[in-house]
Design an enzyme around this catalytic site. Structure first.
Site, PDB file in Angstrom:
ATOM      1  N   GLY A 115      -1.058  -3.202   1.022  1.00 17.30           N
ATOM      2  CA  GLY A 115      -1.072  -4.084  -0.127  1.00 17.30           C
ATOM      3  C   GLY A 115      -2.193  -5.095   0.024  1.00 17.30           C
ATOM      4  N   CYS A 116      -2.522  -5.804  -1.057  1.00 15.18           N
ATOM      5  CA  CYS A 116      -3.644  -6.739  -1.025  1.00 15.18           C
ATOM      6  C   CYS A 116      -3.373  -7.916  -0.090  1.00 15.18           C
ATOM      7  CB  CYS A 116      -3.981  -7.208  -2.426  1.00 15.18           C
ATOM      8  SG  CYS A 116      -2.603  -7.910  -3.359  1.00 15.18           S
ATOM      9  N   TRP A 117      -2.193  -8.535  -0.206  1.00 18.01           N
ATOM     10  CA  TRP A 117      -1.875  -9.664   0.649  1.00 18.01           C
ATOM     11  C   TRP A 117      -1.809  -9.248   2.111  1.00 18.01           C
ATOM     12  CZ3 TRP A 117      -2.174 -14.518  -0.878  1.00 18.01           C
ATOM     13  CH2 TRP A 117      -1.977 -14.840  -2.241  1.00 18.01           C
ATOM     14  N   THR A 119      -3.301  -6.798   3.546  1.00 14.75           N
ATOM     15  CA  THR A 119      -4.632  -6.465   4.047  1.00 14.75           C
ATOM     16  C   THR A 119      -5.309  -7.702   4.619  1.00 14.75           C
ATOM     17  OG1 THR A 119      -4.959  -4.583   2.547  1.00 14.75           O
ATOM     18  CG2 THR A 119      -6.931  -5.645   3.410  1.00 14.75           C
ATOM     19  N   GLY A 304      -7.968  -4.302  -1.509  1.00 15.35           N
ATOM     20  CA  GLY A 304      -6.537  -4.528  -1.561  1.00 15.35           C
ATOM     21  C   GLY A 304      -5.756  -3.472  -2.304  1.00 15.35           C
TER      22      GLY A 304
END
Length: 328
Positions: A115-117, A119, A304
């Site tokens: 996921g972006c967060w 990452t 992300g």
């Protein structure tokens, strides 16, 4: 012969971005389901079992359903949802995670996209835990701001079609239950013993993000210096095409930037890497206070999400890792 790719859920935000990144590829054939049979389970299962790689841009339950439909042992899967982030038998799709990890992705039939967060958090913290600078038992927190595109169609419509925002809506905290879906992989992929306190927020802009991890150096064993953190990150990502670690000089220039006439200075731009698969890491600190701030800048829809999926796709098919991707 071109590799056949099926993006299950290609009409969603991540699916559209992946298709865009694959649009000019001649080594890949992206196939789609007949619109008239879009809700036909048999047609979907047939397509899932006929391709080289299926990319599941679906809600968690839909991703699990799709995996259950795949009976062909030769079909490889990339799942950008959270359904399999820590599931047995799945390889976490962050190639730069550790030495040898991209080889594990290349050899796997099942890869779960980060996921972006997570990452940003994992990129900042995992090398420091591995180097012994942050102990597994450390009490960490992570916060930041992301563009609203990361919230999917519902949030995009709300922000783009709503009346002009009030100042209170320019920065919206969420995840207030402290049970965010990215927490399991944040723990599993860093070696931490406890989940961080995670306080994400969304801003009134479409795309891009900053992830921050504050660190009390004085509370860590050995009291590492700010330079020790930067050196460990630089060593971990030396030679990587998509991850940059800001130098001491670059960090100093940002730290000392003076406020303009408005009284504010935009030292870090969450949109700076939009459209790329880049991830830029910064280490700010004050030795006298024994404090540091670790920051990651990335495109929440790039490294992300869709960019990471394409990077994993390239590895799994034995193609150039950066094919179809823009460097920072």
């Amino acid at each position: 012969m071109a590799h056949r790719i099926f993006i299950d859920g290609e009409a969603g935000t991540t699916g559209l971005q992946i298709r865009q990144r694959l649009a000019d590829r001649r080594d890949l054939e992206v196939v789609s389901i007949d619109p008239a049979r879009r809700k036909d389970a048999a047609a979907r299962a047939e397509l899932l079992n006929s391709v080289d790689v299926a990319i599941l841009c679906l809600p968690d339950e839909g991703a699990r359903e799709a995996v259950a439909m795949i009976e062909n042992p030769d079909v490889r899967v990339i799942d950008p949802s959270t359904a399999h982030r820590t599931a047995p038998g799945w390889v976490f799709g962050f190639p730069e995670l550790a030495p040898g990890h991209r080889q594990a992705i290349a050899a796997s039939k099942r890869v779960t996209n980060p996921g972006c967060w997570s990452t940003g958090f994992i990129a900042l913290v995992a090398p420091l835990v591995r180097a012994g600078l942050i102990p597994p038992e450390a009490a960490l927190s992570v916060h930041g701001v992301s563009g609203y595109s990361g919230g999917g169609k519902g949030l995009i419509e709300e922000f783009e079609q709503a009346p002009p925002p009030s100042s209170a809506d320019a920065f919206r905290p969420y995840g207030l239950t402290l049970a965010h879906k990215h927490l399991p992989e944040m723990v599993a992929c860093t070696g931490l013993a406890h989940p961080p306190i995670f306080s994400p927020a969304v801003g009134r802009y479409a795309q891009g993000m900053i992830v921050e991890v504050p660190v009390a150096l004085w509370a860590l064993p050995g009291r590492p210096a700010v330079a020790d953190l930067r050196a460990a990150l630089s060593e971990a990502y030396a030679g990587e095409a998509f991850i940059q670690v800001a130098t001491d000089l670059e960090t100093s220039q940002l730290s000392q930037a003076r406020a303009g006439a408005s009284g504010y200075v935009q030292a870090l731009d969450p949109e700076a890497l939009n459209g790329t698969n880049g991830l830029r890491l910064h280490v700010f600190g004050d030795e006298t206070k024994g404090q540091a701030r670790l920051l990651a800048v990335l495109d929440n829809l790039g490294k992300g999400a869709s960019g990471a999926a394409v990077q994993n796709l390239n590895l799994m098919l034995g193609l150039d890792e950066d094919a179809g991707l823009s460097r920072p």
